[in-house]
Design a protein around this motif. Sequence first.
Motif, short mmCIF file in Angstrom:
data_model
loop_
_atom_site.label_atom_id
_atom_site.label_comp_id
_atom_site.label_asym_id
_atom_site.label_seq_id
_atom_site.Cartn_x
_atom_site.Cartn_y
_atom_site.Cartn_z
N ILE A 211 0.94 -0.81 -0.01
CA ILE A 211 0.04 -0.07 0.37
C ILE A 211 0.86 1.13 -0.17
CG2 ILE A 211 -1.33 1.98 1.21
CD1 ILE A 211 -3.04 -1.58 2.26
N ALA A 212 0.73 2.21 -0.60
CA ALA A 212 1.40 3.12 -1.12
C ALA A 212 0.85 4.39 -0.43
CB ALA A 212 1.56 3.69 -2.78
N HIS A 213 -0.57 4.60 -0.50
CA HIS A 213 -1.39 5.25 0.27
C HIS A 213 -2.84 4.91 0.55
CE1 HIS A 213 1.39 8.60 0.05
NE2 HIS A 213 1.69 8.85 -0.77
N ALA A 214 -2.97 5.09 2.02
CA ALA A 214 -4.76 4.51 2.07
C ALA A 214 -5.00 5.42 2.69
CB ALA A 214 -4.27 3.68 3.14
N TYR A 215 -7.01 5.98 2.47
CA TYR A 215 -7.01 6.71 2.44
C TYR A 215 -8.67 6.31 3.10
CZ TYR A 215 -4.59 8.73 -1.41
OH TYR A 215 -3.63 8.77 -2.24
N ILE A 216 -8.54 6.85 4.39
CA ILE A 216 -9.61 6.67 5.20
C ILE A 216 -11.53 7.28 5.54
CG2 ILE A 216 -10.63 5.25 7.63
CD1 ILE A 216 -7.18 4.73 7.80
N CYS A 217 -12.77 7.33 5.26
CA CYS A 217 -13.96 8.19 6.03
C CYS A 217 -14.82 7.26 5.70
CB CYS A 217 -13.96 9.01 4.20
SG CYS A 217 -15.36 10.60 4.90
N GLY A 218 -15.35 7.59 6.87
CA GLY A 218 -16.61 7.10 6.87
C GLY A 218 -16.72 6.90 8.90
N PRO A 219 -17.90 6.59 9.66
CA PRO A 219 -18.53 6.34 10.96
C PRO A 219 -17.15 6.72 11.69
CG PRO A 219 -19.68 4.72 10.13
CD PRO A 219 -18.29 4.85 8.96
N TYR A 220 -16.99 7.39 12.73
CA TYR A 220 -16.03 7.59 13.39
C TYR A 220 -14.93 6.90 14.11
CZ TYR A 220 -12.87 11.30 16.09
OH TYR A 220 -12.38 11.61 16.59
N GLN A 221 -15.56 5.68 14.81
CA GLN A 221 -15.24 4.84 14.72
C GLN A 221 -14.96 3.88 13.92
OE1 GLN A 221 -17.68 2.25 17.72
NE2 GLN A 221 -16.14 1.28 17.71
N MET A 222 -15.20 3.98 12.78
CA MET A 222 -14.33 2.80 11.55
C MET A 222 -12.79 3.50 11.34
SD MET A 222 -15.46 2.71 7.46
CE MET A 222 -14.31 3.54 7.69
N ASN A 223 -13.23 5.72 11.35
CA ASN A 223 -12.11 5.26 10.85
C ASN A 223 -10.91 5.17 11.86
OD1 ASN A 223 -13.18 7.15 9.01
ND2 ASN A 223 -13.49 9.18 10.19
N ASP A 224 -11.19 4.98 12.99
CA ASP A 224 -9.89 4.84 14.57
C ASP A 224 -9.12 3.35 14.00
OD1 ASP A 224 -10.42 7.90 15.42
OD2 ASP A 224 -11.02 6.99 17.00
N GLU A 225 -10.69 2.57 14.05
CA GLU A 225 -10.19 0.87 13.59
C GLU A 225 -9.47 0.82 12.99
OE1 GLU A 225 -12.61 -1.61 15.36
OE2 GLU A 225 -13.19 -0.77 16.79
N ALA A 226 -9.93 1.18 11.17
CA ALA A 226 -9.40 1.10 10.19
C ALA A 226 -7.96 1.95 10.65
CB ALA A 226 -9.77 1.73 8.83
N GLU A 227 -7.65 2.65 10.77
CA GLU A 227 -6.39 3.34 11.55
C GLU A 227 -5.85 2.17 12.14
OE1 GLU A 227 -6.21 6.45 13.38
OE2 GLU A 227 -4.00 6.79 12.78
N ALA A 228 -6.12 1.67 12.99
CA ALA A 228 -5.56 0.66 14.17
C ALA A 228 -4.75 -0.11 13.25
CB ALA A 228 -6.49 0.36 15.43
N ALA A 229 -5.62 -0.83 12.21
CA ALA A 229 -5.96 -1.98 11.36
C ALA A 229 -4.79 -1.82 10.88
CB ALA A 229 -6.63 -2.80 10.87
N LEU A 230 -4.54 -0.84 9.78
CA LEU A 230 -3.33 -0.36 9.16
C LEU A 230 -1.98 -0.17 9.81
CD1 LEU A 230 -5.28 2.12 7.09
CD2 LEU A 230 -5.00 0.11 6.00
#
Length: 262
Positions: A211-230
Amino acid sequence: MSVIFHPLRVRAIEADTDEAVVVSFDVPEPLRDVFGFTQGQYLTLRTNIDGQDLRRSYSICAGVDDGELRVGVRKVRGGVFSNWINAHLKPGDEISVMAPQGRFFVPIDAAAHRHHVGIAGGSGITPILSIMKTVLAREPHSRFTLIYGNRSLKSTMFKEEIEDLKNRYLTRLALHHVFSDEHTDAPLNMGLMNRDKIGEFLRSVVPADDIAHAYICGPYQMNDEAEAALLAAGVPDERIHIERFGVAQTDGAQVGAVIHEA
Ligand SMILES: Cc1cc2nc3c(=O)[nH]c(=O)nc-3n(C[C@H](O)[C@H](O)[C@H](O)COP(=O)(O)OP(=O)(O)OC[C@H]3O[C@@H](n4cnc5c(N)ncnc54)[C@H](O)[C@@H]3O)c2cc1C
């Protein structure tokens, strides 16, 4: 930063799912430069509703080459502005709009061979659609993978448009839906967009080291969980980009479009 609002005429309003509309604007020639935008940016709209002067931000959901200025607005339970747009705004109406703003993008590099990954939940697809369309059009050697969470296909915004893009960019666009309320054959495509689910993707069909760049946008908790997973999968912080639509509240509720569960 300029806080000047310009009156723009609504060109069209189209329903997209039962819960959202896409609003496109006519941009008169003298304002073309003002409303030129970078993928992932947003507009601030202003209007008077029941005597209240209100402003809300909506991400531009067009690619920079589409020749269109449009936003997708999903109804929020009890939300003043989003319901007013869905119920009352009409083609031909004029509304005050501020010039595009926002830093939710990575500069395009036409020579790059990159893998961009979008992780979207519900109405969080809007800026990611803009980024995805622009990257696919302007980085001919790059790929885009979209992991897109919704309750069901019926409640999925821009599903036909994304399907068309997939057919157009057969080898460069990969699409993975995740439905929380609809059965799918593959367990990977069912469930909540939480850290475990996104981790499953990163360990299988969307390898993190690619992954060169990851873009996250969604419900607040999803943002945090996606960031943590990445981060847990080893994607460096500076390659993770997040657009937050709402403000988290201490009781776990949220203000903004994100109240509406993806
Ligand atoms: C940069 C950015 C881009 C955005 N892009 C989009 C987009 O593309 N599409 C989209 O649909 N939305 C987007 N949003 C969200 C949008 O700006 C609005 O927040 C959303 O439409 C809700 O506005 P509203 O007036 O309908 O809701 P509001 O009337 O503001 O209320 C929203 C909800 O929160 C509750 N609430 C309000 N205030 C409080 C409070 N103080 N305490 C507790 N609860 C409260 C209300 O009861 C209601 O349920 C974006 C936001 C940002 C910041």
